[in-house]
Design an enzyme around this catalytic site. Structure first.
Site, PDB file in Angstrom:
ATOM      1  N   CYS A  51       0.775  -1.143   0.032  1.00 51.06           N
ATOM      2  CA  CYS A  51      -0.019  -0.092   0.002  1.00 51.06           C
ATOM      3  C   CYS A  51       0.755   1.258   0.267  1.00 51.06           C
ATOM      4  O   CYS A  51       1.913   1.340   0.379  1.00 51.06           O
ATOM      5  CB  CYS A  51      -1.041   0.028   1.262  1.00 51.06           C
ATOM      6  N   ASP A  53       0.435   3.741   1.545  1.00 51.39           N
ATOM      7  CA  ASP A  53       0.420   4.384   3.173  1.00 51.39           C
ATOM      8  C   ASP A  53       1.906   4.667   3.470  1.00 51.39           C
ATOM      9  O   ASP A  53       2.720   3.969   3.459  1.00 51.39           O
ATOM     10  CB  ASP A  53      -0.356   3.439   3.962  1.00 51.39           C
ATOM     11  N   HIS A 107      -2.092  -4.072   5.158  1.00 54.25           N
ATOM     12  CA  HIS A 107      -2.043  -3.448   6.410  1.00 54.25           C
ATOM     13  C   HIS A 107      -3.307  -3.148   7.219  1.00 54.25           C
ATOM     14  O   HIS A 107      -4.159  -2.965   6.417  1.00 54.25           O
ATOM     15  CB  HIS A 107      -1.087  -2.136   6.660  1.00 54.25           C
TER      16      HIS A 107
HETATM   17 CO    CO Z   1      -3.326   1.103   2.981  1.00 55.53          CO
END
Ligand code: CO
Length: 226
Positions: A51, A53, A107
């Protein structure tokens, strides 16, 4: 020619260049010749599909140095068969770099996964998150077992990883690598933002048959988690 005068946004990014100089000096002091060696070639053994993130930085989490991990990241670590960005990374990693492992890493508490579960609109990204909604739809009975929104987000984070591993396996790139006998293992991990720990979701596969036999137990384990 007018002299370039840095504006405030430029000065606010300046410290990153300073930090970079300090970082490069530190690495060179600890490992003389490190960057010259890497500039000559890269030979990573792993591809990380994760991801975007900011709290899930690939290299740091598995404690690998530059050159050791090939990385592709997007919102909610999705592998779509028409996404030439992700497929190009995968092809280069498998066919040219000959990585031995491909890991899809989700996650817990993923904002993309949460948005996919919500009814509210977030603009363009809704189209991307449709792929995650497809996963949710496929596993609706499992996700409906509890009302708790955080539990549902975390289970969908896990289910999404398992399904994206299947997508990786079904690309022509991986199918052909397996057909020609190239050693290549796929894995599905999920990372805990709250404890920094990577968990193996048990969907590892080095062949289509192995993937098939690990799929149902992996999904069942997701149902029992949390
Ligand atoms: Co994410």
């Amino acid at each position: 020619m007018a002299r370039f005068v840095p504006s405030r946004p430029m000065s606010s990014i300046r410290h990153l260049l300073d930090r970079n100089r300090a970082w490069a000096s530190r690495i060179t002091a600890e490992h003389p010749g490190f960057f010259q060696g890497l500039a000559a070639q890269q030979a990573p053994r792993y591809l990380w599909i994760g991801c975007a993130d900011s709290r899930v930085p690939a290299n740091e989490i598995v404690d690998l140095a530059p050159g050791e991990l090939f990385v592709h990241r997007n919102v909610a670590n999705v592998v779509v068969h028409t996404d030439f960005n992700c497929l190009s990374v995968l092809q280069f990693a498998v066919d040219v770099l000959r990585v031995e492992h491909v890991m899809v890493v989700g996650h817990y508490r993923c904002g993309g996964i949460r948005a996919a579960l919500e009814e509210t609109s977030h603009g363009l990204i809704d189209n991307w998150l449709r792929h995650v909604q497809d996963v949710a739809l496929r596993h609706k009975p499992l996700l409906d077992r509890r009302d708790d929104p955080d539990w549902r987000v975390d289970r969908l984070c896990e289910l999404n990883v398992v399904e994206q591993v299947v997508h990786v396996a079904r690309t022509t790139i991986v199918e052909e690598a397996w057909r020609r006998g190239q050693p290549l293992a796929l894995h599905g991990f999920v990372y805990g933002l709250a404890d920094g720990i990577l968990r193996d979701l048990g969907i590892e596969a080095a062949s289509t048959a192995e993937l098939r036999s690990h799929y149902a137990p992996a999904i069942a384990r997701c149902a029992g988690n949390g």
